[in-house]
Design an enzyme around this catalytic site. Structure first.
Site, mmCIF file in Angstrom:
data_model
loop_
_atom_site.group_PDB
_atom_site.id
_atom_site.type_symbol
_atom_site.label_atom_id
_atom_site.label_comp_id
_atom_site.label_asym_id
_atom_site.label_seq_id
_atom_site.Cartn_x
_atom_site.Cartn_y
_atom_site.Cartn_z
ATOM 1 N N ARG A 221 41.882 -36.179 -7.560
ATOM 2 C CA ARG A 221 40.496 -36.602 -7.769
ATOM 3 C C ARG A 221 40.425 -37.850 -8.644
ATOM 4 N NH1 ARG A 221 40.797 -31.395 -6.356
ATOM 5 N NH2 ARG A 221 38.985 -30.309 -5.474
ATOM 6 N N SER B 12 35.971 -22.321 -0.645
ATOM 7 C CA SER B 12 36.984 -23.383 -0.643
ATOM 8 C C SER B 12 36.508 -24.590 -1.445
ATOM 9 C CB SER B 12 37.281 -23.816 0.798
ATOM 10 O OG SER B 12 37.990 -25.039 0.796
ATOM 11 N N GLN C 220 38.083 -27.307 -1.576
ATOM 12 C CA GLN C 220 38.355 -28.504 -0.781
ATOM 13 C C GLN C 220 37.181 -28.814 0.138
ATOM 14 O OE1 GLN C 220 42.140 -27.728 1.071
ATOM 15 N NE2 GLN C 220 43.269 -28.064 -0.831
ATOM 16 N N ASP D 71 45.975 -20.108 -5.710
ATOM 17 C CA ASP D 71 47.311 -20.697 -5.526
ATOM 18 C C ASP D 71 48.414 -19.883 -6.203
ATOM 19 O OD1 ASP D 71 46.299 -22.735 -4.028
ATOM 20 O OD2 ASP D 71 46.244 -24.188 -5.660
ATOM 21 N N ARG E 124 51.036 -17.373 3.443
ATOM 22 C CA ARG E 124 51.700 -16.857 2.230
ATOM 23 C C ARG E 124 51.779 -15.338 2.185
ATOM 24 N NH1 ARG E 124 49.697 -21.478 -2.110
ATOM 25 N NH2 ARG E 124 51.400 -22.911 -1.588
ATOM 26 N N ARG F 94 55.315 -23.251 -3.629
ATOM 27 C CA ARG F 94 54.984 -22.171 -4.569
ATOM 28 C C ARG F 94 55.756 -20.890 -4.256
ATOM 29 N NH1 ARG F 94 51.225 -24.801 -7.471
ATOM 30 N NH2 ARG F 94 49.643 -25.995 -6.340
#
Ligand code: S3P
Length: 436
Positions: A28, A168, A170, A316, A347, A388
């Site tokens: 950002r 979200s 995003q 995350d 994930r 991750r």
């Protein structure tokens, strides 16, 4: 040979460390810095591959970015109308954040853009962003819902009230960035709290942002003014080290200058519910983003039902939470986390496979997992190229019965360059082999 980690068991975790800059905030800083008027001096920038993809894209669109050292940059903003056509497709690498936020930012530019990414990013859903942008009047095409994404440009956007179907940050950020260029007001309502770095940085650079309950509203046509941006350490990176400190049998770990934005601290609350011995000290004077230090001591973790309201605040960190659960006493249940299937990998699937390989009983659920705590045995886990996943297993493997190998770890450099060396510095035995 592809890069891999080889981990030998260890017991003591101690030291006083910082972690690299926050990935979300670094993206950002580049994007908002580029469209602000005047220079933004950014400290603590994350020189990971994801943010370097954003930096390359911003430069390709005519913005000068001077890198004084790895973590200190000046972004010479040219104002809302200052971006220029790149003249080539822009490579977003592995980064969903770069692609989705640029979709919003570029939807209203007078020029066309094409965005593409690596194999993992090319499988991730982009219609969730394209669809509200089209409602604003943008012409955006995905490739069967995924990248490459083509933005026609030259569209006049109008503000919308968008009820976001998925939680979200995003998607929210993309719509708000498009809203900077839209006629009238743009509002986004979120079904659950998501990270608010875009709203905070907009406000910090002088752009009026109204928040009311779960709705954020901005009006188009304002201006951003460049200024100093201090990027805090990334709590998502600190999470691996915090887990290492919890799982150890001796020592004390201090992590300094880490971001403590309440929309990100779900991991700390979940580890505390699992019995972690964690002290959180917020420092006074964090500008824009709260920062502080974490002090972690070894403990015996216990299984929990992860409260669903904490899921988006730790989105995350589920690879970390899955490993914590696998090495805790009793059972842990994660529900309401189907978004995990749309990250750098699926994930839920990749973590469940890896945990089973190391001898842990896992029931995969459509939106989570049921994990029975136990002990890791020796083995080889495929991280499927997910940074991750690789780092979480590396930390868990330090408590295994014998050596563990983790495959396909090069993407750790997308978010945590230097992870293996830092892990060795606090007492873990992680060796990198194969191509760097
Ligand atoms: C991010 C938002 C999250 C997160 C990602 C970074 C951001 O994604 O998983 O790593 O910087 O806005 P979603 O908002 O899609 O859940």
């Amino acid at each position: 040979m592809r890069q891999r980690f080889r981990i030998q068991p260890s017991t003591r975790v101690e030291g006083h460390i910082g972690v690299p800059g926050d990935k979300s905030v670094s993206h950002r800083a580049l994007m908002l810095g580029a469209i602000a008027e005047g220079t933004s001096h950014v400290t603590g920038f994350l020189p990971g591959e994801d943010c370097l993809a954003t930096m390359a894209a911003v430069r390709a669109m005519g913005i000068e970015v001077v890198q004084h050292d790895a973590t200190t940059i000046d972004v010479a903003g040219q104002g809302l109308q200052g971006l220029r056509a790149a003249g080539r497709a822009l490579d977003m690498g592995n980064s969903g954040t770069a692609m989705r936020l640029f979709m919003g930012l570029l939807a209203a530019q007078p020029f066309a853009t094409e965005l593409f990414g690596d194999a993992s990013l090319s499988r991730r859903p982009m219609e969730r962003v394209a669809e509200p942008l089209r409602r604003m009047g943008a012409r955006v095409d995905t490739t069967n819902g995924t990248p490459p994404v083509r933005i026609a440009g030259g569209s006049k956007l109008r503000g919308i009230s968008f009820d976001m179907p998925v939680a979200s940050a995003q998607v929210k950020s993309a719509v708000l960035l498009a809203g900077l260029y839209a006629g009238g007001e743009t509002s986004v309502s979120e079904p659950a709290v998501t990270r608010d770095h875009t709203e905070r940085m907009l406000a910090r650079l002088g752009y009026p942002v109204q928040r009311s309950g779960s709705t954020v509203t901005i009006a188009g046509g304002g201006r951003l003014v460049g200024g100093p941006i201090a990027v805090p350490g990334d709590l998502s990176s600190a999470a691996f080290m915090v887990l290492a400190g919890c799982l150890a049998s001796a020592g004390e770990l201090v992590v300094d200058r880490v971001g403590l934005n309440p929309t990100r601290t779900g991991i700390l609350r979940i580890l505390e519910l699992m019995g972690a011995d964690l002290r959180i000290e917020e420092s006074p004077g964090g500008v824009g983003e709260p920062v502080g230090r974490l002090i972690v001591r070894p403990c015996r973790l216990r299984g929990i039902d992860v409260p669903p309201e904490l899921v988006p605040l730790a989105i995350d960190e589920f690879p970390v939470i899955f490993v914590a659960a696998a090495l805790a006493g009793g059972e842990t249940v994660v529900r309401g986390a189907s978004e995990l299937r749309h990250k750098e990998t699926d994930r839920i699937r990749v973590m469940a496979d890896g945990l089973r390989t190391l001898g842990i009983e896992v029931e995969e659920l459509p939106d989570g997992a049921r994990i029975r705590g136990g002990r890791f045995r020796s083995g080889t886990v495929d991280s499927a190229g997910d940074h991750r996943v690789a780092m979480s297993f590396a930390v868990g493997a330090s408590r295994a019965e014998g050596p563990v190998t983790i495959l396909d770890t090069a993407n750790v450099a997308t978010s945590y360059p230097g992870f293996a060396a830092e892990a060795r510095g606090i007492g873990l035995d992680v060796v990198v082999t194969g191509d760097e």
